[in-house]
Design a protein around this motif. Structure first.
Motif, PDB file in Angstrom:
ATOM      1  N   UNK A  77     -20.778  36.713  46.370  1.00  0.00           N
ATOM      2  CA  UNK A  77     -19.487  36.057  46.190  1.00  0.00           C
ATOM      3  C   UNK A  77     -18.407  36.989  45.651  1.00  0.00           C
ATOM      4  N   UNK A  78     -18.611  37.532  44.451  1.00  0.00           N
ATOM      5  CA  UNK A  78     -17.550  38.318  43.806  1.00  0.00           C
ATOM      6  C   UNK A  78     -17.366  39.670  44.478  1.00  0.00           C
ATOM      7  N   UNK A  79     -18.487  40.308  44.864  1.00  0.00           N
ATOM      8  CA  UNK A  79     -18.416  41.622  45.484  1.00  0.00           C
ATOM      9  C   UNK A  79     -18.523  41.553  47.008  1.00  0.00           C
ATOM     10  N   UNK A  80     -18.601  40.346  47.539  1.00  0.00           N
ATOM     11  CA  UNK A  80     -18.686  40.154  48.978  1.00  0.00           C
ATOM     12  C   UNK A  80     -17.513  39.346  49.506  1.00  0.00           C
ATOM     13  N   UNK A  81     -17.618  38.042  49.437  1.00  0.00           N
ATOM     14  CA  UNK A  81     -16.587  37.182  50.015  1.00  0.00           C
ATOM     15  C   UNK A  81     -15.215  37.400  49.393  1.00  0.00           C
ATOM     16  N   UNK A  82     -15.177  37.617  48.067  1.00  0.00           N
ATOM     17  CA  UNK A  82     -13.887  37.750  47.390  1.00  0.00           C
ATOM     18  C   UNK A  82     -13.108  38.990  47.827  1.00  0.00           C
ATOM     19  N   UNK A  83     -13.792  40.003  48.323  1.00  0.00           N
ATOM     20  CA  UNK A  83     -13.097  41.250  48.715  1.00  0.00           C
ATOM     21  C   UNK A  83     -13.170  41.486  50.220  1.00  0.00           C
ATOM     22  N   UNK A  84     -13.642  40.492  50.963  1.00  0.00           N
ATOM     23  CA  UNK A  84     -13.877  40.684  52.393  1.00  0.00           C
ATOM     24  C   UNK A  84     -12.599  41.050  53.149  1.00  0.00           C
TER      25      UNK A  84
END
Length: 300
Positions: free
Chosen positions: A215-222
């Protein structure tokens, strides 16, 4: 605040902050109950929502828009006697994704064995350190699980205090002997095993790190850093695969995939081929029931 540091003017701060952390909608399906006076279920819905949404579960301050959104779908399967109910519960929570209006399904869990006693206008008392009844214990347990996973998704293992509270509830509720709270090899989809996998197990607890990576290091910075985001999402899948390899079909692994399988199949469509290839190989091991949707990723 858990989602960022905000500079607020001291004047009027109280009008912008809300102590309550949850915003759950309770839905009660009583079609199977065969009870003519259905007003009891209207009261039940109001009472349960007030219990979840009307109290402070943390010491943190939440703005109204930061409250954790969730649904609690209760299906009344049987009313063996007046005031006694057998039910199943579906709990779902969502998490907003930074920079978008998209909400990601964070928690999706079916609790199949809940029996409880409820009478009209019954007050719901709760004490984290004492078992009082099977309603407040179950509702509080899932409130703390929802908070724990939400906090984990924003900071590495940020939900530890909430999982400790959920663990206290499980330990105290075991004295009741009620289904879901006690260890049972025939019912692995239970509160007992969910708590065990999240809080106690050294095999499955790393999945908490997967929540943060995904979430924080994946979707949030996608949108801003897609290459980095895809690699972190893949690393989250690797963590799940490692846990599943060590101990197949753990309830924490299943719970993650129940929430994420559709989303993963969509998110990885635009990932580089090498990311998709490794992800599909791992996903087929972790979640073979959804093999068809994962194999589609290799056709993109």
């Amino acid at each position: 605040m858990k989602k960022g540091i905000f500079l607020l003017l001291l004047f009027g701060v109280s009008q912008f902050l809300s102590a309550q952390e949850l915003n759950f909608t309770v839905i009660i399906n009583s079609d199977r109950a065969r009870i003519q006076n259905t007003t009891i279920f209207t009261q039940m819905k109001t009472s349960f929502e007030q219990f979840l949404n009307g109290r402070s579960w943390t010491d943190d301050e939440f703005r109204p828009e930061e409250r954790i959104q969730g649904n609690l779908l209760i299906t009344i399967n049987d009313v063996p006697q007046v005031g006694t109910y057998n039910a199943t519960v579906q709990i779902q929570t969502v998490r907003p994704i930074y920079g978008t209006n998209y909400e990601s399904l964070l928690f999706n869990f079916a609790d199949r064995n809940w029996n409880f006693d409820y009478i009209e206008s019954q007050p719901l008392e709760f004490n984290r350190f004492t078992y009082l009844n099977n309603i407040s214990s179950l509702l509080a347990f899932y409130a703390y699980i929802a908070l724990g996973l939400d906090y984990d998704s924003f900071s590495p293992r940020g939900g530890s205090d909430f999982f400790a509270a959920a663990n206290d509830i499980v330990n105290n509720a075991q004295q009741s002997g009620r289904q879901g709270w006690v260890q049972s090899t025939s019912d692995r989809r239970s509160r007992y095993w969910l708590n065990n996998d999240i809080y106690t197990s050294s095999v499955f607890s790393p999945i908490r790190d997967a929540y943060y990576l995904y979430h924080r290091q994946g979707l949030d910075i996608l949108l801003a850093e897609p290459d980095k985001a895809y690699e972190n999402i893949l690393e989250a899948i690797r963590i799940l695969a490692e846990a599943n390899k060590t101990q197949p079909n753990g309830i924490f692994t299943i719970t993650f995939m129940d929430a994420k399988s559709d989303e993963i199949a969509q998110v990885l469509k635009d990932a580089p081929l090498e990311i998709r290839t490794e992800a599909v190989e791992l996903l087929l091991e972790v979640d073979p029931n959804n093999a068809r949707k994962y194999n589609e990723l290799l056709k993109s």
